[in-house]
Design a protein around this motif. Structure first.
Motif, PDB file in Angstrom:
ATOM      1  N   VAL A 102       4.272   0.797  -2.177  1.00  0.00           N
ATOM      2  CA  VAL A 102       5.662   0.327  -2.163  1.00  0.00           C
ATOM      3  C   VAL A 102       6.869   1.170  -2.682  1.00  0.00           C
ATOM      4  N   SER A 112      -2.263  -0.823   5.164  1.00  0.00           N
ATOM      5  CA  SER A 112      -1.161  -1.313   4.067  1.00  0.00           C
ATOM      6  C   SER A 112      -1.678  -2.849   3.668  1.00  0.00           C
ATOM      7  N   SER A 138       0.219  -0.958  -5.081  1.00  0.00           N
ATOM      8  CA  SER A 138      -0.495  -2.163  -5.397  1.00  0.00           C
ATOM      9  C   SER A 138      -1.856  -2.111  -5.042  1.00  0.00           C
ATOM     10  N   PHE A 152       4.863  -9.477  -3.198  1.00  0.00           N
ATOM     11  CA  PHE A 152       3.342  -9.519  -3.309  1.00  0.00           C
ATOM     12  C   PHE A 152       2.925  -8.754  -4.188  1.00  0.00           C
ATOM     13  N   MET A 153       3.430  -7.648  -4.569  1.00  0.00           N
ATOM     14  CA  MET A 153       2.959  -6.754  -5.693  1.00  0.00           C
ATOM     15  C   MET A 153       2.731  -7.249  -7.033  1.00  0.00           C
ATOM     16  N   CYS A 155      -1.132  -0.927  -0.987  1.00  0.00           N
ATOM     17  CA  CYS A 155       0.053  -0.941  -0.362  1.00  0.00           C
ATOM     18  C   CYS A 155       0.956   0.094  -1.006  1.00  0.00           C
ATOM     19  N   ARG A 214      -1.510  -6.212   1.558  1.00  0.00           N
ATOM     20  CA  ARG A 214      -0.815  -6.877   0.723  1.00  0.00           C
ATOM     21  C   ARG A 214      -1.120  -8.354   0.191  1.00  0.00           C
ATOM     22  N   ASP A 215      -2.411  -8.798   0.628  1.00  0.00           N
ATOM     23  CA  ASP A 215      -3.144  -9.661   0.193  1.00  0.00           C
ATOM     24  C   ASP A 215      -4.320  -9.405  -0.613  1.00  0.00           C
ATOM     25  N   SER A 241       8.065  -7.771  -0.313  1.00  0.00           N
ATOM     26  CA  SER A 241       7.500  -6.802  -1.582  1.00  0.00           C
ATOM     27  C   SER A 241       7.062  -7.572  -2.794  1.00  0.00           C
TER      28      SER A 241
END
Lengths: 225, 154
Positions: free
Chosen positions: A160, A20, A190, A116-117, A158, A22-23, A114
């Motif tokens: 989400v 997953s 994302s 980050f999306m 990820c 997120r960056d 969350s």
């Protein structure tokens, strides 16, 4: 240098390498890669072959920020509720490092987990037709196909659900994207290029997961300590 | 049109079975899919009465509606910063919570709580989350969290 695998090993490698993410870097996802992801989704199994999935590709930055705000708001509400009832503290009881505990609480209760999306180059909104039997399962199968193809392509993603889990937030997402009443917003993926490699998350031992013939009788012997 | 009414036992039995079915399908996620249950009642009975943006006034209005309609006997409340603690005594739906607890399922839907959430969100434009429903000595103790502001959709 490219690596060579047989089909079985390649399949398992893709499954095991999925993370997953997120960056993301600023590098866009190519149209060719996006085509591969969507074709992988289209080939997922579905009950009665209903193929209830529909997809919305969101690249527009302003729209992504709005979706990130909805996602962060939902996560923040839910995790704050978990925090004030002390359930979150129970969940993190085994985490001894106090600084890490506090950082985790902050990340969760603030909703940052969350938001980050908003920074992902693509938010792929997965919608499901309601007037079929198996939309949650069908769309989940399509999502997993996408995630595996993401991994195979060297991308990151990820899954989400934060902006869709509470009906209040799902209604906001549906209004934002003009999703009709006959469809639900199931999840958002994302997708982008990961900034760094990620370690695998721990998995439960397989001998705790599998039974033989009926519930309770382990299929696998207990692992040696 | 028939003017027959149904018994509260019949209604609560159906509400319980619907909630249990939701729980069996979604587990802990079920609570987030029922956050707007009571919305139509809110629109018809509560919303027209709301004028003040003071939390205590909003709670008094909801209390008045629920009591006059015979849904609850009493509602008490206290606020500690962002936490809103609400006690509900004599709720006609208490049997639903008790049936859920008998199945070892933590109650996850409460109409008075949903009305409070809908009303505060409507009048103050801030998010509110129902954090907990506890049944203590036959009454329900609700814990709600009020947030400072909505996330900005820039």
């Amino acid at each position: 240098m490219s690596e060579t695998y047989n089909l079985v090993d390649a399949t398992m490698k893709v499954i095991q390498d999925r993370r997953s993410i997120r960056d993301f870097t600023d590098e866009p996802v190519s149209d060719q890669d996006l085509d591969m992801l969507l074709e992988a989704a289209r080939q997922a199994p579905s009950g009665e072959n209903a193929q209830p999935w529909r997809f919305i590709i969101v690249k527009d930055e302003a729209m992504r920020k709005k979706m990130g705000a909805i996602a962060g708001g939902g996560s923040g509400r839910r995790f704050t509720a978990e925090f004030v009832t002390k359930k979150m503290q129970e969940r993190f009881a085994t985490l001894q490092d106090e600084a890490k505990r506090q950082a985790a609480f902050q990340k969760l209760t603030s909703g940052q987990v969350s938001t980050f999306m908003a920074d992902a180059p693509i938010n792929l909104v997965v919608c499901g037709k309601k007037d079929v039997w198996d939309t949650p399962y069908d769309t989940s199968a399509a999502i997993e196909n996408i995630l595996l193809m993401v991994t195979a392509l060297g991308l990151g993603a990820c899954w989400v659900i934060a902006p869709c889990i509470d009906i209040r937030d799902e209604e906001r997402i549906k209004a934002l994207l003009d999703i009709p009443e006959g469809y639900k917003a199931v999840s958002i993926l994302s997708i982008g290029h990961p900034t760094r490699p990620h370690k695998p998350r721990p998995r439960l031992p397989i001998n705790e997961l599998v039974f033989t013939e009926k519930w309770g009788d382990p299929y696998y012997e207990k692992e040696e300590a | 049109m028939s003017d027959k009414t149904v018994t509260i036992d019949y209604a609560n039995g159906l509400i319980y079975e619907l909630q249990k079915a939701f729980w069996d399908e979604r587990g802990k996620g079920a609570r987030f899919r029922t956050t707007k249950v009571g919305h139509q009642y809110f629109e018809e009975k509560v919303r027209p009465l709301l004028s003040s943006t003071e939390v205590t006034d909003i709670l008094e209005k909801i209390h008045g509606v629920l009591k006059s309609e015979g849904i609850v006997a009493e509602v008490s409340y206290s606020q500690e910063e962002r936490l809103l603690k609400v006690g509900v005594q004599g709720c006609i739906h208490r049997a639903v919570e008790e049936k859920m607890l008998a199945k070892e399922v933590e109650p996850f839907t409460c109409i008075p709580a949903n009305l409070i959430v809908l009303a505060i969100e409507e009048k103050l434009d801030i998010p509110v989350e129902l954090a907990e429903i506890k049944v203590v000595d036959g009454s329900c103790q609700l814990l709600l969290v009020m947030f400072e502001k909505r996330p900005v959709l820039e």
